[in-house]
Write a protein that holds these residues in place. Structure first.
Motif, PDB file in Angstrom:
ATOM      1  N   UNK A  70       0.830  -1.208   0.000  1.00  0.00           N
ATOM      2  CA  UNK A  70       0.000   0.000   0.000  1.00  0.00           C
ATOM      3  C   UNK A  70       0.871   1.268   0.000  1.00  0.00           C
ATOM      4  N   UNK A  71       2.024   1.221   0.709  1.00  0.00           N
ATOM      5  CA  UNK A  71       2.866   2.414   0.778  1.00  0.00           C
ATOM      6  C   UNK A  71       3.695   2.617  -0.492  1.00  0.00           C
ATOM      7  N   UNK A  72       3.643   1.640  -1.400  1.00  0.00           N
ATOM      8  CA  UNK A  72       4.352   1.812  -2.676  1.00  0.00           C
ATOM      9  C   UNK A  72       3.434   2.379  -3.747  1.00  0.00           C
ATOM     10  N   UNK A  73       2.178   2.585  -3.381  1.00  0.00           N
ATOM     11  CA  UNK A  73       1.229   3.045  -4.395  1.00  0.00           C
ATOM     12  C   UNK A  73       0.820   4.485  -4.125  1.00  0.00           C
ATOM     13  N   UNK A  74       0.295   5.091  -5.172  1.00  0.00           N
ATOM     14  CA  UNK A  74      -0.273   6.430  -5.005  1.00  0.00           C
ATOM     15  C   UNK A  74      -1.768   6.288  -5.230  1.00  0.00           C
ATOM     16  N   UNK A  75      -2.559   7.035  -4.450  1.00  0.00           N
ATOM     17  CA  UNK A  75      -4.017   6.918  -4.550  1.00  0.00           C
ATOM     18  C   UNK A  75      -4.569   7.979  -5.484  1.00  0.00           C
ATOM     19  N   UNK A 106      -5.368   2.516  -6.815  1.00  0.00           N
ATOM     20  CA  UNK A 106      -4.033   2.440  -6.206  1.00  0.00           C
ATOM     21  C   UNK A 106      -3.053   2.175  -7.344  1.00  0.00           C
ATOM     22  N   UNK A 107      -2.205   3.142  -7.580  1.00  0.00           N
ATOM     23  CA  UNK A 107      -1.391   3.149  -8.801  1.00  0.00           C
ATOM     24  C   UNK A 107       0.090   2.997  -8.441  1.00  0.00           C
ATOM     25  N   UNK A 108       0.743   2.071  -9.137  1.00  0.00           N
ATOM     26  CA  UNK A 108       2.182   1.900  -8.953  1.00  0.00           C
ATOM     27  C   UNK A 108       2.820   1.859 -10.338  1.00  0.00           C
ATOM     28  N   UNK A 135      -4.847  -1.936  -7.845  1.00  0.00           N
ATOM     29  CA  UNK A 135      -6.056  -2.357  -7.130  1.00  0.00           C
ATOM     30  C   UNK A 135      -7.031  -1.191  -7.057  1.00  0.00           C
ATOM     31  N   UNK A 136      -8.281  -1.531  -6.757  1.00  0.00           N
ATOM     32  CA  UNK A 136      -9.332  -0.509  -6.669  1.00  0.00           C
ATOM     33  C   UNK A 136     -10.071  -0.699  -5.351  1.00  0.00           C
ATOM     34  N   UNK A 137     -10.214   0.374  -4.606  1.00  0.00           N
ATOM     35  CA  UNK A 137     -11.032   0.336  -3.398  1.00  0.00           C
ATOM     36  C   UNK A 137     -12.011   1.495  -3.462  1.00  0.00           C
TER      37      UNK A 137
END
Ligand code: SF4
Ligand code: SF4
Ligand code: SF4
Length: 350
Positions: free
Chosen positions: A216-221, A238-240, A246-248
Motif C-alpha cells: 500500500x505504501x508503494x502506491x499512489x491513490x 491504487x497506482x504503482x 487495485x481498486x477500493x
C-alpha cells in the motif's frame, strides 16, 4: 434535558448523547479510541472479537461496547489495568493460532491485528498449541481465501448477507474447527463484488488481481468515478509505476465503499493493449490512425450528407447507461438541436 438526549459518564467525564446509540458509537463520537476487529460500518453489531470490552459501574463483568446500548446514568470506563489485560489476552489468543505471515501477507501495513500485536509488544505467545489447518479456496479468478489467517470476525459473512443480500459464505463447523466457507464447501461462485475482501480486516481474503503487485505504501491513490455505469460510484485507484494495481472505495463516499464486480475488478482494461487510444478512419479496408479533428470532421460531414439526402428523421441516436446524467442530457440536446430529430433513446429502454 431534551427527551432525546441522555447524560452518562465516560472515564469520569460527563457526556451528553443521543438515545439508542451503542457505547462504542458514543465513545467514538467523543474522540476516544477503543480497538475493534469485528466492528464494521453499516453492519449489525456482532460482539465476536471482544476487544471493545469496557467496565460499567455496577456490572461485575466486562461488557462489549459494540453490542451494548448506552443508557442514562451509565458510568463507563474504557481504560483500566483490567481492560488492558483482557485486551492483551484476546490478542494473544488470536495470535496463538495465527501463521505470522506478515512478510508475505497482502494485508501487511494495513492490518489491525498486526498493529495490535505491535502495540502490545506480542513477541512471545504463551500458548504454543495446535494451529488450525490451512484450508484455502483459490478456485476463482478474483478472491483467494486462507482460513489460517481468519480471525472469525464474521465481517465477510455479514457484508455478503446484510449488504449484498447474497449469503454466499457462512460459518462452517464449530469450536476450534470453525471456519468460513461456502455451502457444501463448493467453489465460490457468487457475484464477485469483492465486498467480503474489502471488509476483511486481516489477510484471510485477498483480491487476486492485485496480489504481489505492490504494498500500500508503494502506491499512489487517485480518486475518481467508476467508468462503468451512470451510478457513478467513487473509486480510489491504487497506482504503482503508472499502473492501476487495485481498486477500493472510501466508506465515507455516497456509495459507502461498496462496489460491484466491474468497479472493483474491471479497471484493468485501462492497460489492455487492444484498447482504442486514438481515432481510426477506415480507408481502402484498413483502419488508419487519425486525429480527433479529422475524425469529427468526417462524422459531421457524413451526418450532413445523410440529412440532405434522406431527411432529419433518417438519423437516430441511442445513448448509454454508462454515461452520466449530464452526458445524456448533452446527447439528447445534440440529437434534437443539431441533427433535428426526436429519434433519441437510451439502452435502458431497448
Ligand atoms: S493477517 Fe495481519 S497479522 Fe496476519 S499475517 Fe497478515 S498482516 Fe500479519
Ligand atoms: S464477493 Fe460479494 S457475493 Fe461473493 S462472497 Fe464476497 S461479498 Fe459475497
Ligand atoms: S475471512 Fe476475514 S472477514 Fe471473514 S471472518 Fe475471517 S477474518 Fe473475518
Amino acid at each position: 434535558m431534551d427527551g432525546k438526549k441522555i447524560v452518562l459518564s465516560i472515564n469520569g467525564k460527563e457526556i451528553t448523547c443521543g438515545l439508542n446509540k451503542t457505547i462504542l458509537d458514543v465513545v467514538r463520537e467523543n474522540g476516544i479510541q477503543i480497538p475493534t476487529l469485528c466492528d464494521c460500518k453499516n453492519l449489525a453489531p456482532f460482539g465476536a472479537c471482544r476487544l471493545c470490552l469496557v467496565e460499567i459501574e455496577g456490572i461485575p463483568k466486562l461488557i462489549t461496547a459494540c453490542s451494548t446500548i448506552a443508557v442514562k446514568g451509565m458510568k463507563i470506563r474504557t481504560e483500566s489495568e483490567r481492560i488492558d489485560k483482557s485486551r492483551r489476552f484476546i490478542v494473544e489468543l488470536l495470535l496463538s493460532d495465527h501463521p505470522f505471515d506478515c512478510m508475505f501477507c497482502e494485508q501487511a501495513g494495513t492490518c489491525p491485528l498486526q498493529d495490535l500485536a505491535y502495540e502490545y509488544g506480542m513477541k512471545n505467545i504463551r500458548f504454543p498449541g495446535e494451529k488450525r489447518a490451512t484450508i484455502t479456496d483459490d478456485t476463482n479468478p478474483f478472491i483467494e481465501r486462507d482460513n489460517s489467517k481468519c480471525i472469525l470476525c464474521g465481517r465477510c459473512v455479514r457484508v455478503c448477507d446484510e449488504i449484498q443480500g447474497v449469503g454466499a459464505i457462512g460459518f462452517i463447523d464449530r469450536g476450534f474447527q470453525t471456519r468460513i466457507g461456502t455451502p457444501f464447501d463448493r467453489n465460490l461462485d457468487c457475484e464477485f463484488c469483492g465486498q467480503c475482501v474489502a471488509s476483511c480486516p486481516v489477510g484471510a481474503l485477498t483480491a487476486k488481481p492485485s496480489k504481489q503487485k505492490g504494498r500500500i505504501w508503494q502506491t499512489r491513490s487517485v480518486k475518481t468515478i467508476c467508468p462503468y455505469c451512470g451510478c457513478g460510484c467513487n473509486l480510489t485507484l491504487h497506482v504503482r509505476d503508472n499502473k492501476i494495481i487495485s481498486v477500493t472505495s472510501d466508506p465515507d463516499t455516497l456509495n459507502e465503499g461498496y462496489l460491484c464486480s466491474k468497479g472493483r475488478f474491471g479497471c484493468d482494461y485501462v492497460h489492455h493493449p487492444d484498447r482504442l487510444q486514438y481515432p481510426l478512419i477506415k480507408k481502402d479496408g484498413q483502419f488508419i490512425r487519425s486525429s480527433w479533428e479529422q475524425a469529427l470532421t468526417l462524422v459531421a460531414m457524413k451526418f450532413k450528407e445523410i440529412k440532405e439526402q434522406h431527411g432529419n428523421d433518417s438519423l437516430a441516436g441511442l445513448s448509454s447507461a454508462k454515461c452520466t446524467n449530464e452526458e445524456n442530457y448533452l446527447f439528447q440536446k445534440f440529437i434534437r438541436a443539431v441533427l433535428g430529430t426526436n429519434n433519441v433513446d437510451h439502452c435502458a429502454r431497448l
